[in-house]
Write a protein that holds these residues in place. Structure first.
Motif, PDB file in Angstrom:
ATOM      1  N   ARG A 121      -0.365  -8.193  14.175  1.00  0.00           N
ATOM      2  CA  ARG A 121      -1.511  -8.173  13.529  1.00  0.00           C
ATOM      3  C   ARG A 121      -1.347  -7.692  12.359  1.00  0.00           C
ATOM      4  NH1 ARG A 121      -6.944  -7.334  17.101  1.00  0.00           N
ATOM      5  NH2 ARG A 121      -7.639  -7.895  14.904  1.00  0.00           N
ATOM      6  N   VAL A 122      -0.835  -6.227  12.250  1.00  0.00           N
ATOM      7  CA  VAL A 122      -0.823  -5.443  10.898  1.00  0.00           C
ATOM      8  C   VAL A 122       0.105  -6.158  10.285  1.00  0.00           C
ATOM      9  CG1 VAL A 122       0.066  -3.306  10.320  1.00  0.00           C
ATOM     10  CG2 VAL A 122      -1.609  -3.028  12.229  1.00  0.00           C
ATOM     11  N   PHE A 123       1.078  -6.533  10.660  1.00  0.00           N
ATOM     12  CA  PHE A 123       2.349  -7.069   9.877  1.00  0.00           C
ATOM     13  C   PHE A 123       1.714  -8.723   9.037  1.00  0.00           C
ATOM     14  CE2 PHE A 123       6.158  -5.390  12.122  1.00  0.00           C
ATOM     15  CZ  PHE A 123       6.266  -4.280  11.260  1.00  0.00           C
ATOM     16  N   ALA A 124       0.792  -9.360   9.980  1.00  0.00           N
ATOM     17  CA  ALA A 124       0.124 -10.636   9.498  1.00  0.00           C
ATOM     18  C   ALA A 124      -0.891 -10.060   8.233  1.00  0.00           C
ATOM     19  CB  ALA A 124      -0.476 -11.174  10.407  1.00  0.00           C
ATOM     20  N   PHE A 125      -1.636  -9.023   8.324  1.00  0.00           N
ATOM     21  CA  PHE A 125      -2.826  -8.453   7.766  1.00  0.00           C
ATOM     22  C   PHE A 125      -2.090  -7.789   6.208  1.00  0.00           C
ATOM     23  CE2 PHE A 125      -5.923  -5.043   6.475  1.00  0.00           C
ATOM     24  CZ  PHE A 125      -6.932  -5.788   6.113  1.00  0.00           C
ATOM     25  N   LEU A 126      -1.017  -7.214   6.721  1.00  0.00           N
ATOM     26  CA  LEU A 126      -0.254  -6.276   5.482  1.00  0.00           C
ATOM     27  C   LEU A 126       1.223  -6.698   5.368  1.00  0.00           C
ATOM     28  CD1 LEU A 126      -1.879  -2.884   5.886  1.00  0.00           C
ATOM     29  CD2 LEU A 126      -2.418  -4.303   3.972  1.00  0.00           C
ATOM     30  N   PRO A 127       1.465  -7.803   4.659  1.00  0.00           N
ATOM     31  CA  PRO A 127       3.021  -8.570   5.030  1.00  0.00           C
ATOM     32  C   PRO A 127       3.926  -7.688   4.431  1.00  0.00           C
ATOM     33  CG  PRO A 127       1.318 -10.428   4.197  1.00  0.00           C
ATOM     34  CD  PRO A 127       0.425  -9.075   4.201  1.00  0.00           C
ATOM     35  N   ARG A 128       3.655  -6.777   3.513  1.00  0.00           N
ATOM     36  CA  ARG A 128       4.623  -5.947   2.807  1.00  0.00           C
ATOM     37  C   ARG A 128       5.292  -5.055   3.745  1.00  0.00           C
ATOM     38  NH1 ARG A 128       4.604  -4.099  -2.709  1.00  0.00           N
ATOM     39  NH2 ARG A 128       3.770  -6.067  -3.137  1.00  0.00           N
ATOM     40  N   LEU A 129       4.463  -4.620   4.892  1.00  0.00           N
ATOM     41  CA  LEU A 129       4.772  -3.667   5.618  1.00  0.00           C
ATOM     42  C   LEU A 129       5.813  -4.272   6.284  1.00  0.00           C
ATOM     43  CD1 LEU A 129       1.603  -1.762   6.811  1.00  0.00           C
ATOM     44  CD2 LEU A 129       3.239  -0.958   4.932  1.00  0.00           C
ATOM     45  N   LYS A 130       5.537  -5.681   6.960  1.00  0.00           N
ATOM     46  CA  LYS A 130       6.814  -6.239   7.620  1.00  0.00           C
ATOM     47  C   LYS A 130       8.255  -6.494   6.964  1.00  0.00           C
ATOM     48  CE  LYS A 130       7.667 -10.326  10.523  1.00  0.00           C
ATOM     49  NZ  LYS A 130       6.970 -11.772  11.180  1.00  0.00           N
ATOM     50  N   GLU A 131       7.951  -6.569   5.533  1.00  0.00           N
ATOM     51  CA  GLU A 131       9.354  -6.473   4.710  1.00  0.00           C
ATOM     52  C   GLU A 131       9.717  -5.506   4.640  1.00  0.00           C
ATOM     53  OE1 GLU A 131       7.941  -7.654   0.911  1.00  0.00           O
ATOM     54  OE2 GLU A 131       7.116  -9.737   1.448  1.00  0.00           O
ATOM     55  N   ARG A 132       9.151  -4.256   4.832  1.00  0.00           N
ATOM     56  CA  ARG A 132       9.630  -3.101   4.698  1.00  0.00           C
ATOM     57  C   ARG A 132       9.757  -2.250   6.141  1.00  0.00           C
ATOM     58  NH1 ARG A 132       9.984  -4.635   0.243  1.00  0.00           N
ATOM     59  NH2 ARG A 132       9.093  -3.603  -1.849  1.00  0.00           N
ATOM     60  N   GLU A 144       2.422   0.900  -1.233  1.00  0.00           N
ATOM     61  CA  GLU A 144       3.093   0.854   0.160  1.00  0.00           C
ATOM     62  C   GLU A 144       2.608   1.924   1.039  1.00  0.00           C
ATOM     63  OE1 GLU A 144       6.741  -1.853  -1.426  1.00  0.00           O
ATOM     64  OE2 GLU A 144       6.931   0.248  -1.007  1.00  0.00           O
ATOM     65  N   ARG A 145       2.713   3.074   0.687  1.00  0.00           N
ATOM     66  CA  ARG A 145       2.338   4.225   1.624  1.00  0.00           C
ATOM     67  C   ARG A 145       0.896   4.278   1.827  1.00  0.00           C
ATOM     68  NH1 ARG A 145       5.232   9.896   0.547  1.00  0.00           N
ATOM     69  NH2 ARG A 145       7.403   9.158  -0.094  1.00  0.00           N
ATOM     70  N   GLN A 146      -0.035   3.879   0.842  1.00  0.00           N
ATOM     71  CA  GLN A 146      -1.323   3.845   1.345  1.00  0.00           C
ATOM     72  C   GLN A 146      -1.559   2.551   2.343  1.00  0.00           C
ATOM     73  OE1 GLN A 146      -3.803   5.929   0.108  1.00  0.00           O
ATOM     74  NE2 GLN A 146      -4.463   5.280   1.961  1.00  0.00           N
ATOM     75  N   MET A 147      -0.880   1.326   2.223  1.00  0.00           N
ATOM     76  CA  MET A 147      -1.071   0.281   3.193  1.00  0.00           C
ATOM     77  C   MET A 147      -0.448   0.896   4.612  1.00  0.00           C
ATOM     78  SD  MET A 147       0.759  -3.003   1.141  1.00  0.00           S
ATOM     79  CE  MET A 147       0.561  -2.782  -0.659  1.00  0.00           C
ATOM     80  N   LEU A 148       0.497   1.738   4.412  1.00  0.00           N
ATOM     81  CA  LEU A 148       1.058   1.978   5.721  1.00  0.00           C
ATOM     82  C   LEU A 148       0.196   2.810   6.620  1.00  0.00           C
ATOM     83  CD1 LEU A 148       3.418   2.357   8.084  1.00  0.00           C
ATOM     84  CD2 LEU A 148       4.557   3.919   6.472  1.00  0.00           C
ATOM     85  N   ALA A 149      -0.449   3.955   5.668  1.00  0.00           N
ATOM     86  CA  ALA A 149      -1.776   4.690   6.239  1.00  0.00           C
ATOM     87  C   ALA A 149      -2.704   3.809   6.889  1.00  0.00           C
ATOM     88  CB  ALA A 149      -2.327   5.556   5.116  1.00  0.00           C
ATOM     89  N   ARG A 152      -1.281   2.042  10.113  1.00  0.00           N
ATOM     90  CA  ARG A 152      -1.096   3.034  11.182  1.00  0.00           C
ATOM     91  C   ARG A 152      -2.512   3.334  11.933  1.00  0.00           C
ATOM     92  NH1 ARG A 152       1.504   8.835   9.880  1.00  0.00           N
ATOM     93  NH2 ARG A 152      -0.799   9.077   9.086  1.00  0.00           N
ATOM     94  N   ALA A 153      -3.684   3.523  11.149  1.00  0.00           N
ATOM     95  CA  ALA A 153      -4.894   3.620  11.721  1.00  0.00           C
ATOM     96  C   ALA A 153      -5.347   2.390  12.460  1.00  0.00           C
ATOM     97  CB  ALA A 153      -5.859   3.938  10.533  1.00  0.00           C
ATOM     98  N   LEU A 154      -5.080   1.386  11.971  1.00  0.00           N
ATOM     99  CA  LEU A 154      -5.293   0.120  12.688  1.00  0.00           C
ATOM    100  C   LEU A 154      -4.764  -0.052  14.074  1.00  0.00           C
ATOM    101  CD1 LEU A 154      -5.704  -2.330   9.596  1.00  0.00           C
ATOM    102  CD2 LEU A 154      -7.628  -1.446  10.995  1.00  0.00           C
ATOM    103  N   MET A 155      -3.573   0.537  14.213  1.00  0.00           N
ATOM    104  CA  MET A 155      -2.807   0.337  15.335  1.00  0.00           C
ATOM    105  C   MET A 155      -3.545   0.812  16.532  1.00  0.00           C
ATOM    106  SD  MET A 155       0.131  -1.534  15.105  1.00  0.00           S
ATOM    107  CE  MET A 155       0.901  -0.791  16.632  1.00  0.00           C
ATOM    108  N   SER A 156      -4.510   1.582  16.472  1.00  0.00           N
ATOM    109  CA  SER A 156      -5.253   2.432  17.608  1.00  0.00           C
ATOM    110  C   SER A 156      -6.425   1.553  17.898  1.00  0.00           C
ATOM    111  CB  SER A 156      -5.740   3.778  17.432  1.00  0.00           C
ATOM    112  OG  SER A 156      -6.439   3.922  16.270  1.00  0.00           O
TER     113      SER A 156
END
Length: 246
Positions: A121-132, A144-149, A152-156
């Motif tokens: 779901r996170v990869f679908a929401f923020l595709p750049r993270l899937k690429e990286r 990209e760091r802000q997207m990752l932050a 990561r929060a959404l993963m809980s």
């Protein structure tokens, strides 16, 4: 919507030894709302979020989650109740990959079988993270760091997502994209508390807002009213002959 607030902060005070980080801040967030916590650099916004999340201990006041006190609980216990913080994008495990950082965000899940679903779901929401996903977090751009932050929060799978300065230091195009993503989360029913210096951005997406100065609550109200407030315009939007806050 529940009769009472999901999150309530009452007369919060935080001290670092003899230094007062927050003197008197109160706010409420209701289920499904987007609430902006506004103030210039050094006003105490990050300290308020850290106190809510159990990263610093309140010296006085209370933090209530669904009516129960959580002020002073350790961070892992707060996250376990359904709160998650997306800090400024530089606070990552820079030597670990994007995917490893995301999976660490799932640590509080009671049902770890959900981890794979949430990751997708996170990869679908923020595709750049899937690429990286295999790339070290330390090699990412600021956006990209802000997207990752946020990812990561959404993963809980939080009920309330707190964001600390999601626009700080980012190029305008990246900021616009980030706020489009936050608007999408709002559209999905996510409850958000956004601490921002960029008042215009925050008030565009928020239902209500609170303004703090030098660790104290000074204004609150519907977002549209705050955007029209002469005091907010002078102090934070640079309108009316005074410079905006740094």
């Amino acid at each position: 919507m529940n009769a009472g607030p999901l999150l309530a902060v009452r007369h919060l005070e935080v001290r670092y030894g003899d230094l007062v980080g927050v003197a008197d801040v109160s706010l409420e967030v209701r289920q499904g709302e987007v609430v902006a916590l506004l103030g210039s650099n050094g006003a105490g916004k990050t300290t308020v979020l850290n106190a809510i999340m159990g990263l610093v201990r309140p010296a006085a006041g209370e933090v209530l989650w669904a009516g129960a006190p959580i002020g002073g609980l350790p961070a892992f216990a707060v996250v376990g109740r359904g709160l998650a913080l997306a800090p400024e994008g530089w606070r990552l495990f820079v030597n670990q990959t994007v995917e490893q950082n995301l999976r660490l965000g799932a640590t509080p899940l009671r049902d770890r079988r959900r981890e794979a679903e949430l990751l997708e779901r996170v990869f679908a929401f923020l595709p750049r993270l899937k690429e990286r996903r295999r790339q070290s977090a330390g090699t990412l751009s600021g956006g990209e760091r802000q997207m990752l932050a946020v990812g990561r929060a959404l993963m809980s799978a939080p009920r309330l997502l707190l964001l600390d300065e999601p626009s700080l230091g980012l190029a305008p195009a990246i900021v616009e994209m980030m706020y489009e993503k936050l608007a999408a989360l709002r559209g999905e029913g996510m409850t958000l508390l956004i601490a921002e210096q960029s008042v215009e951005l925050a008030l565009e997406i928020a239902d209500r807002g609170y303004v703090i100065q030098t660790g104290r609550s000074v204004l609150e109200g519907p977002a549209a009213e705050l955007a029209r407030s002469p005091e907010v315009q002078r102090a934070y939007l640079g309108i009316g002959g005074e410079e905006g806050a740094a």
